[in-house]
Scaffold this motif. Structure first.
Motif, mmCIF file in Angstrom:
data_model
loop_
_atom_site.group_PDB
_atom_site.id
_atom_site.type_symbol
_atom_site.label_atom_id
_atom_site.label_comp_id
_atom_site.label_asym_id
_atom_site.label_seq_id
_atom_site.Cartn_x
_atom_site.Cartn_y
_atom_site.Cartn_z
ATOM 1 N N TYR A 11 -64.623 26.762 -86.695
ATOM 2 C CA TYR A 11 -65.541 27.900 -86.577
ATOM 3 C C TYR A 11 -66.939 27.346 -86.336
ATOM 4 O O TYR A 11 -67.341 26.363 -86.960
ATOM 5 C CB TYR A 11 -65.541 28.732 -87.860
ATOM 6 C CG TYR A 11 -64.204 29.377 -88.160
ATOM 7 C CD1 TYR A 11 -63.780 30.516 -87.472
ATOM 8 C CD2 TYR A 11 -63.368 28.844 -89.143
ATOM 9 C CE1 TYR A 11 -62.557 31.105 -87.755
ATOM 10 C CE2 TYR A 11 -62.141 29.433 -89.437
ATOM 11 C CZ TYR A 11 -61.740 30.554 -88.737
ATOM 12 O OH TYR A 11 -60.540 31.130 -89.022
ATOM 13 N N VAL A 13 -70.892 28.286 -86.547
ATOM 14 C CA VAL A 13 -71.929 29.224 -86.981
ATOM 15 C C VAL A 13 -73.253 28.579 -86.614
ATOM 16 O O VAL A 13 -73.674 27.607 -87.238
ATOM 17 C CB VAL A 13 -71.846 29.502 -88.499
ATOM 18 C CG1 VAL A 13 -72.897 30.526 -88.908
ATOM 19 C CG2 VAL A 13 -70.451 29.981 -88.880
ATOM 20 N N TYR A 18 -67.421 24.376 -88.799
ATOM 21 C CA TYR A 18 -66.550 24.313 -89.973
ATOM 22 C C TYR A 18 -65.116 24.103 -89.507
ATOM 23 O O TYR A 18 -64.511 25.032 -88.964
ATOM 24 C CB TYR A 18 -66.602 25.636 -90.756
ATOM 25 C CG TYR A 18 -67.948 25.955 -91.350
ATOM 26 C CD1 TYR A 18 -68.296 25.479 -92.605
ATOM 27 C CD2 TYR A 18 -68.839 26.769 -90.664
ATOM 28 C CE1 TYR A 18 -69.533 25.787 -93.159
ATOM 29 C CE2 TYR A 18 -70.072 27.091 -91.210
ATOM 30 C CZ TYR A 18 -70.417 26.595 -92.454
ATOM 31 O OH TYR A 18 -71.625 26.901 -92.998
ATOM 32 N N ALA A 20 -61.693 24.497 -90.146
ATOM 33 C CA ALA A 20 -60.851 25.179 -91.147
ATOM 34 C C ALA A 20 -59.423 24.634 -91.120
ATOM 35 O O ALA A 20 -58.752 24.607 -92.143
ATOM 36 C CB ALA A 20 -60.851 26.675 -90.879
ATOM 37 N N PRO A 39 -55.861 26.089 -102.342
ATOM 38 C CA PRO A 39 -57.097 26.652 -102.904
ATOM 39 C C PRO A 39 -57.842 27.521 -101.892
ATOM 40 O O PRO A 39 -57.581 27.437 -100.682
ATOM 41 C CB PRO A 39 -57.929 25.417 -103.272
ATOM 42 C CG PRO A 39 -57.193 24.226 -102.798
ATOM 43 C CD PRO A 39 -55.858 24.637 -102.281
ATOM 44 N N SER A 40 -58.725 28.306 -102.412
ATOM 45 C CA SER A 40 -59.559 29.155 -101.582
ATOM 46 C C SER A 40 -60.342 28.269 -100.601
ATOM 47 O O SER A 40 -60.853 27.221 -100.986
ATOM 48 C CB SER A 40 -60.491 29.906 -102.539
ATOM 49 O OG SER A 40 -61.279 30.766 -101.828
ATOM 50 N N GLY A 41 -60.375 28.666 -99.332
ATOM 51 C CA GLY A 41 -61.099 27.880 -98.328
ATOM 52 C C GLY A 41 -60.275 26.755 -97.707
ATOM 53 O O GLY A 41 -60.776 25.992 -96.890
ATOM 54 N N SER A 42 -58.980 26.668 -98.072
ATOM 55 C CA SER A 42 -58.167 25.566 -97.555
ATOM 56 C C SER A 42 -57.608 25.837 -96.155
ATOM 57 O O SER A 42 -56.971 24.966 -95.569
ATOM 58 C CB SER A 42 -57.021 25.251 -98.527
ATOM 59 O OG SER A 42 -56.208 26.383 -98.735
ATOM 60 N N GLY A 43 -57.817 27.066 -95.643
ATOM 61 C CA GLY A 43 -57.389 27.365 -94.281
ATOM 62 C C GLY A 43 -56.157 28.253 -94.180
ATOM 63 O O GLY A 43 -55.607 28.446 -93.093
ATOM 64 N N LYS A 44 -55.753 28.858 -95.301
ATOM 65 C CA LYS A 44 -54.532 29.681 -95.315
ATOM 66 C C LYS A 44 -54.643 30.865 -94.351
ATOM 67 O O LYS A 44 -53.729 31.115 -93.562
ATOM 68 C CB LYS A 44 -54.243 30.199 -96.738
ATOM 69 C CG LYS A 44 -54.112 29.110 -97.784
ATOM 70 C CD LYS A 44 -53.773 29.675 -99.157
ATOM 71 C CE LYS A 44 -54.839 30.611 -99.731
ATOM 72 N NZ LYS A 44 -56.133 29.971 -100.025
ATOM 73 N N SER A 45 -55.758 31.606 -94.435
ATOM 74 C CA SER A 45 -55.907 32.775 -93.558
ATOM 75 C C SER A 45 -56.003 32.340 -92.099
ATOM 76 O O SER A 45 -55.412 32.969 -91.216
ATOM 77 C CB SER A 45 -57.150 33.587 -93.944
ATOM 78 O OG SER A 45 -56.976 34.143 -95.227
ATOM 79 N N SER A 46 -56.724 31.253 -91.852
ATOM 80 C CA SER A 46 -56.836 30.757 -90.475
ATOM 81 C C SER A 46 -55.448 30.437 -89.923
ATOM 82 O O SER A 46 -55.127 30.780 -88.781
ATOM 83 C CB SER A 46 -57.699 29.490 -90.435
ATOM 84 O OG SER A 46 -58.982 29.755 -90.945
HETATM 85 P P1 ADP Z 1 -58.399 30.524 -97.129
HETATM 86 O O1 ADP Z 1 -57.705 31.713 -96.570
HETATM 87 O O2 ADP Z 1 -57.473 29.446 -97.593
HETATM 88 O O3 ADP Z 1 -59.385 30.878 -98.206
HETATM 89 P P2 ADP Z 1 -59.813 30.430 -94.593
HETATM 90 O O4 ADP Z 1 -58.876 30.135 -93.475
HETATM 91 O O5 ADP Z 1 -60.253 31.829 -94.745
HETATM 92 O O6 ADP Z 1 -59.247 29.826 -95.955
HETATM 93 O O7 ADP Z 1 -61.126 29.567 -94.404
HETATM 94 C C1 ADP Z 1 -61.121 28.148 -94.257
HETATM 95 C C2 ADP Z 1 -62.547 27.653 -94.042
HETATM 96 O O8 ADP Z 1 -63.082 28.171 -92.847
HETATM 97 C C3 ADP Z 1 -63.512 28.081 -95.150
HETATM 98 O O9 ADP Z 1 -64.409 27.012 -95.381
HETATM 99 C C4 ADP Z 1 -64.222 29.253 -94.567
HETATM 100 O O10 ADP Z 1 -65.511 29.387 -95.101
HETATM 101 C C5 ADP Z 1 -64.256 28.924 -93.084
HETATM 102 N N1 ADP Z 1 -64.232 30.137 -92.253
HETATM 103 C C6 ADP Z 1 -63.232 31.037 -92.202
HETATM 104 N N2 ADP Z 1 -63.526 32.021 -91.315
HETATM 105 C C7 ADP Z 1 -64.733 31.715 -90.796
HETATM 106 C C8 ADP Z 1 -65.592 32.330 -89.831
HETATM 107 N N3 ADP Z 1 -65.231 33.439 -89.202
HETATM 108 N N4 ADP Z 1 -66.772 31.724 -89.558
HETATM 109 C C9 ADP Z 1 -67.117 30.571 -90.187
HETATM 110 N N5 ADP Z 1 -66.358 29.947 -91.093
HETATM 111 C C10 ADP Z 1 -65.191 30.505 -91.411
#
Ligand code: ADP
Ligand code: MG
Length: 224
Positions: A11, A13, A18, A20, A39-46
């Protein structure tokens, strides 16, 4: 069924990047129930967004049933999503001005299914998870657990092969969370492929395989 090969998601910004996901390689078998934890921020949603063709990787390839998704136009990708995948989210995002039934009919409207057929199908899928007394209510008139089951019915409306759920139990109490995991297990037993992100380690007992992420990389794969 789905293969992810050396996938990166970066990502941007402003000038800051970042990463992910940092070189993730994995596959999802047809008919398995896969959990993604970390853990939170590990890239699961990505990762789940890329597996569900909701997002494209920055680098690397995703192959769905032998088709490299990088070769598909955005329209074709949307079609694949609408026909083959169903999504369930933590924020249940039902439309509050529509009834429960109308919410379940929405994805069928997108595919142009006629009203009578839509209604029949919505009643059929909802009946699996909820009493008929809820069908004509608005989402805010039913409980959170019931709302999430409506969202699962909505995800099933177009009879998808793959169900993707990003922390679907994040806002639920433990009894409702267990119920959601049980429903996913049943859907897997009927041959669907389930991918679920969860923080709740108890729920991983319902899965066939658990993939653990840390800092955008897979650090562990456990077969159940
Ligand atoms: P999780 O679901 O495990 O919490 P995410 O995939 O949401 O992890 O995010 C992984 C990393 O990417 C985090 O550091 C988050 O802050 C960053 N991130 C996620 N989406 C965005 C975005 N749209 N812009 C910038 N950084 C992002
Ligand atoms: Mg997340």
């Amino acid at each position: 069924m789905i293969e992810v090969v050396n996938v990166w998601k970066v990502y941007r910004v402003g000038k800051v990047e970042y990463p992910a996901l940092r070189g993730v390689t994995m596959s999802v078998e047809k008919g398995e129930f896969l959990c993604i934890v970390g853990p939170s921020g590990s890239g699961k949603s990505s990762l789940i967004n890329i597996l569900g063709a909701m997002d494209r990787p920055t680098k690397g390839e995703v192959i769905f049933e032998k088709v490299p998704l990088s070769k598909l136009s955005d329209d074709k990708l949307a079609e694949l999503r609408n026909r083959r995948m169903g999504f369930v989210f933590q924020t249940i995002n039902l439309l509050n001005h529509l009834t429960v039934l109308e919410n379940v009919e929405l994805p069928m409207m997108v595919l142009g299914i006629p009203p009578k057929k839509r209604r029949e199908r919505a009643i059929e899928v909802l009946s699996r998870f909820l009493p008929e007394s809820t069908f004509y209510k608005k989402p805010l008139e039913i409980s959170g657990g019931e709302q999430q089951r409506v969202a699962i019915a909505r995800a099933l409306a177009n009879n998808p092969d793959v169900i993707l759920a990003d922390e679907p139990t994040g806002n639920l109490d433990s009894a409702n969370a267990q119920q959601v995991a049980k429903i996913f297990r049943e859907l897997r037993d009927e041959g669907r492929t389930i991918i679920m992100v969860t923080h709740n380690l108890e729920l991983t007992n319902y899965a066939d395989r658990v993939v653990r992420l840390r800092d955008g990389q897979i650090v562990e794969v456990v077969k159940k």
